[in-house]
Design an enzyme around this catalytic site. Structure first.
Site, PDB file in Angstrom:
ATOM      1  CB  CYS A  79      35.126  44.596  43.225  1.00 54.25           C
ATOM      2  SG  CYS A  79      33.605  44.676  44.193  1.00 54.25           S
ATOM      3  CB  CYS A  82      32.760  41.861  42.618  1.00 55.63           C
ATOM      4  SG  CYS A  82      32.282  43.589  42.373  1.00 55.63           S
TER       5      CYS A  82
END
Length: 196
Positions: A79, A82
């Protein structure tokens, strides 16, 4: 005397200016290389990995029973949002670690499927703010600025309403590894499903 004998020609000594210029260039190159090495090492040590944040996080079982408020982050190593938020999350953890549990749950680990379903995780990062008794107080999804996250954490610690509850920013789409009908979804598909 022979005419084809080598003639010794005197070697001209390097001028003082030439020597100084060469030494100056050597010093400049040495400084530049030292600076590049220093900055390169500093960048390496300051980078924060999601794996390291996960390893340093409070286990969920502990967070739900230690009577402290908790921030749960659902994430994945792939991600990009993230990864982008990891340095800010590390700073927030340093700032609030004594007052708050920080829990990291990797959505690629099917162990966390019950929690993903419970909190309806369909985009990451997905943050769940839990009160002192483990009750869900609020959620935030996506790229949340550190100042917004800090305000929410302050409110969570103080037991007051979160000023930015239900905040949403840029997310990475996520489908649970096993859907309710038992079909397998690849979490890296970003929500795209193949229809047969």
């Amino acid at each position: 005397m022979s005419t084809d004998a080598p003639v010794n020609s005197p070697i001209k000594p390097e001028s003082t200016f030439g020597r100084r210029m060469r030494n100056f260039l050597i010093v400049i190159v040495a400084i530049a290389l030292s600076l590049a090495l220093f900055l390169g090492l500093r960048t390496q040590t300051d980078s924060v990995s999601l794996t390291q944040l996960d390893q340093d996080s409070t286990p969920l079982e502990v967070a739900l029973t230690n009577n402290q408020p908790t921030l749960v982050e659902f994430y994945a190593d792939w991600c990009t949002v993230c990864q982008k938020m990891a340095p800010d999350m590390a700073l927030l953890k340093q700032q609030y670690a004594d007052k708050l549990n920080f829990v990291m749950l990797n959505v690629d680990n099917t162990k966390w499927l019950p929690e993903m379903l419970k909190y309806r995780v369909d985009g990451i990062p997905h943050f769940v703010f839990l009160g002192k008794q483990g009750e869900a107080v609020a959620e935030a999804i996506g790229d949340i600025p550190r100042s917004v996250m800090s305000s929410n954490l302050e409110a969570l610690i103080g037991g007051s309403a979160l000023p930015y509850a239900q905040a949403s920013g840029q997310t990475s789409k996520f489908s649970a590894p096993i859907s309710a009908d038992g079909n397998q979804d690849d979490p890296r598909s970003h929500g795209n499903q193949v229809v047969n």
